[in-house]
Design a protein around this motif. Structure first.
Motif, PDB file in Angstrom:
ATOM      1  N   VAL A  82      -6.564  -5.326  13.255  1.00  0.00           N
ATOM      2  CA  VAL A  82      -7.977  -5.030  13.072  1.00  0.00           C
ATOM      3  C   VAL A  82      -8.738  -5.522  14.299  1.00  0.00           C
ATOM      4  N   TYR A 103      -7.299  -9.185  14.873  1.00  0.00           N
ATOM      5  CA  TYR A 103      -6.633  -9.820  13.738  1.00  0.00           C
ATOM      6  C   TYR A 103      -5.415  -8.991  13.350  1.00  0.00           C
ATOM      7  N   VAL A 132      -2.692  -8.522  10.168  1.00  0.00           N
ATOM      8  CA  VAL A 132      -2.510  -8.812   8.750  1.00  0.00           C
ATOM      9  C   VAL A 132      -1.220  -8.157   8.288  1.00  0.00           C
ATOM     10  N   LEU A 134      -1.788  -2.453   1.931  1.00  0.00           N
ATOM     11  CA  LEU A 134      -2.250  -2.319   3.318  1.00  0.00           C
ATOM     12  C   LEU A 134      -1.846  -0.998   3.966  1.00  0.00           C
ATOM     13  N   VAL A 175     -13.035  -1.681   8.139  1.00  0.00           N
ATOM     14  CA  VAL A 175     -12.685  -2.715   7.174  1.00  0.00           C
ATOM     15  C   VAL A 175     -13.562  -3.940   7.404  1.00  0.00           C
ATOM     16  N   LEU A 178     -13.187  -8.199   6.892  1.00  0.00           N
ATOM     17  CA  LEU A 178     -12.275  -9.310   6.628  1.00  0.00           C
ATOM     18  C   LEU A 178     -13.078 -10.540   6.237  1.00  0.00           C
ATOM     19  N   ILE A 197      -6.866 -15.010   6.777  1.00  0.00           N
ATOM     20  CA  ILE A 197      -7.651 -13.955   6.137  1.00  0.00           C
ATOM     21  C   ILE A 197      -7.453 -14.050   4.634  1.00  0.00           C
ATOM     22  N   TYR A 246      -9.509 -12.192   2.213  1.00  0.00           N
ATOM     23  CA  TYR A 246      -9.708 -10.881   1.585  1.00  0.00           C
ATOM     24  C   TYR A 246      -9.864  -9.819   2.661  1.00  0.00           C
ATOM     25  N   LEU A 247      -9.415  -8.623   2.338  1.00  0.00           N
ATOM     26  CA  LEU A 247      -9.636  -7.468   3.184  1.00  0.00           C
ATOM     27  C   LEU A 247     -10.342  -6.422   2.329  1.00  0.00           C
TER      28      LEU A 247
END
Length: 175
Positions: free
Chosen positions: A73, A80, A82, A89, A97, A99, A108, A110-111
């Motif tokens: 991201v 980032y 993830v 995902l 998105v 984060l 992280i 929550y996404l």
């Protein structure tokens, strides 16, 4: 070597062993409390978009068909990455998105993508079980030490109670 001298040496060795085991078990309690504190630490929101998506096989718990998804991201000033197991995902590149990043350790939590929220925090069962097991083991070690009259009983139980109360408090106050 007389019997009383042998007993003194044995008590010193046993005292050292009890102290080392106590430090180890107390460390487990502190570490697991820190894991729980980091899990529920405050977060700040970062918005960006997905720049890459990778999919790979990752055998988890004997499941050979488990698939992991790794996304990158771009959040403007930082990239980032993830990774999660499962279809959560499976997002296309270019999708916007948000984060929620933990203030405690930068992980992280929550996404948010397309109206859905994906919880990426670690579970609580394993740390709680390790805390309970370590405290029970610590109590058993101290009980054995008291039964062998190595420590004065009141001091032992006060140290156990104080350690059990202060270790989590210190970790939560630090965060």
């Amino acid at each position: 070597m007389t019997v009383s001298r042998f007993t003194r040496v044995l008590r010193k060795v046993f005292f050292t062993a009890v102290a080392l085991v106590s430090l180890f078990l107390g460390g487990i309690v502190c570490l697991m409390c820190q894991v729980l504190a980091g899990r529920d630490a405050p977060t700040y929101r970062v918005e960006g978009h997905i720049v890459s998506h990778e999919q790979g096989a990752l055998p988890v718990g004997g499941d050979e068909d488990a698939v992991s998804h790794t996304i990158a991201v771009d959040a403007g000033n930082r990239l980032y990455r993830v990774t999660a197991v499962g279809p959560d995902l499976d997002l296309p590149a270019g999708q916007p998105v948000a984060l929620d990043v933990s203030t405690a350790d930068g992980s992280i939590a929550y996404l948010r993508a397309g109206g859905g929220v994906i919880d990426l925090r670690p579970g609580v069962v394993r740390p709680v079980l390790l805390i309970c097991a370590a405290l029970l083991a610590l109590g058993a070690v101290y009980f054995g030490a008291v039964r062998l009259n190595v420590y004065p009983p009141v001091a032992t139980w006060l140290a156990l109670a104080l350690g059990a109360l202060l270790a989590p408090v210190v970790v939560f106050v630090r965060v």
